[in-house]
Each structure stands twice: as C-alpha cells, then as structure tokens.
Design a protein around this motif. Structure first.
Motif, PDB file in Angstrom:
ATOM      1  N   CYS A  23      16.263  28.019  19.252  1.00 54.24           N
ATOM      2  CA  CYS A  23      17.348  27.225  19.810  1.00 54.24           C
ATOM      3  C   CYS A  23      18.385  28.175  20.405  1.00 54.24           C
ATOM      4  O   CYS A  23      18.778  29.148  19.764  1.00 54.24           O
ATOM      5  CB  CYS A  23      17.972  26.354  18.718  1.00 54.24           C
ATOM      6  N   CYS A  26      21.801  27.688  17.907  1.00 51.69           N
ATOM      7  CA  CYS A  26      21.819  28.109  16.499  1.00 51.69           C
ATOM      8  C   CYS A  26      20.770  29.174  16.183  1.00 51.69           C
ATOM      9  O   CYS A  26      20.769  29.708  15.079  1.00 51.69           O
ATOM     10  CB  CYS A  26      21.636  26.908  15.577  1.00 51.69           C
ATOM     11  N   ARG A  28      17.719  28.906  15.532  1.00 49.80           N
ATOM     12  CA  ARG A  28      16.628  28.509  14.634  1.00 49.80           C
ATOM     13  C   ARG A  28      15.321  28.469  15.420  1.00 49.80           C
ATOM     14  O   ARG A  28      15.281  28.048  16.574  1.00 49.80           O
ATOM     15  CB  ARG A  28      16.864  27.112  14.066  1.00 49.80           C
ATOM     16  N   CYS A  74      17.502  22.757  19.806  1.00 51.06           N
ATOM     17  CA  CYS A  74      16.819  22.083  18.696  1.00 51.06           C
ATOM     18  C   CYS A  74      17.429  20.709  18.424  1.00 51.06           C
ATOM     19  O   CYS A  74      18.529  20.392  18.872  1.00 51.06           O
ATOM     20  CB  CYS A  74      16.864  22.952  17.438  1.00 51.06           C
ATOM     21  N   CYS A  77      20.946  20.766  16.663  1.00 55.69           N
ATOM     22  CA  CYS A  77      22.088  20.980  17.558  1.00 55.69           C
ATOM     23  C   CYS A  77      22.320  19.773  18.456  1.00 55.69           C
ATOM     24  O   CYS A  77      23.466  19.426  18.742  1.00 55.69           O
ATOM     25  CB  CYS A  77      21.884  22.248  18.383  1.00 55.69           C
TER      26      CYS A  77
HETATM   27 ZN   LIG Z   1      19.939  24.549  17.260  1.00 57.41          ZN
END
Ligand SMILES: [Zn+2]
Length: 117
Positions: A23, A26, A28, A74, A77
C-alpha cells in the motif's frame, strides 16, 4: 475483468510504484492487509471461534488491494479515508498532511526529529 487485464493492471501499478507490492500509504503488503482483517494469506480465519467465523473463508477473488489508482492502496486505508471524509474531517487531514510535510520538528520530540543536513 479478464485475467489478462488484471495482470496488466497489476504490473502497470507495480511500474508506477517502483515494483513495490505494498500500500502506498501504510506500506502493508497484501498478506499483512489480510492479517489485519483477521485472515491468513490463504483466506482462512486466524482465530475463528471467538468471532463465529468457523465457516468463513476469504475467496481468492476478494481484493484487499486496489491497483487501479495512481499508486496501490489497501482496503484498510480506503476504509480509513472514507471514514475521515464521512466525519467531515477531510480539511483536517489535508492540514495534517501539510504539517507532516513542513512542520515535522514541531510535531515530534527531539529524538525523532529529522537529521540536520
Ligand atoms: Zn494501506
């Protein structure tokens, strides 16, 4: 969408993000997003009994990442952004973004300040 189009979309997004399948916001990975929602990478729940998820499996087609925007994002988010906007806090989010970019030393304690150049 045909599988070939999905592959094209995915690899075009990776090109835009410097080959990072994370992402953009973030950082991830897709597996970390699934873990955040309580599922192993294969879609089975991590701790099913307390949540009544014994019969729940995330289908392989469930997307936890979108590769259609300027950068991969993602589902966590996306949901966070939507909740910020629904709460009417979008101006505060933009103000915070500006502060994070230009006022780092004011926001954080001395030991977390950016190194002087
Ligand atoms: Zn994210």
């Amino acid at each position: 969408m045909a599988m070939e189009e999905r592959f094209h979309e995915y690899f075009a997004a990776l090109d835009r993000s410097g080959d990072a399948d994370n992402c953009f916001l973030c950082r991830r990975s897709p597996a970390e997003v699934k873990r955040f929602f309580g599922f192993y990478e294969d879609g089975t729940p991590i701790d099913p009994e307390p949540f009544g998820l014994e019969d729940v499996v995330l289908a392989p087609t469930v997307d936890v990442m979108s590769y259609k925007g300027a950068r991969p994002v993602c589902a966590v988010c996306q949901l966070s952004f939507e909740s910020i906007c629904l709460a009417g806090d979008k101006p505060a989010m933009l103000e915070l973004q500006h502060q994070m970019e230009h006022e780092r030393d004011r926001l954080w304690p001395d030991h977390l300040r950016a190194p002087e150049s």
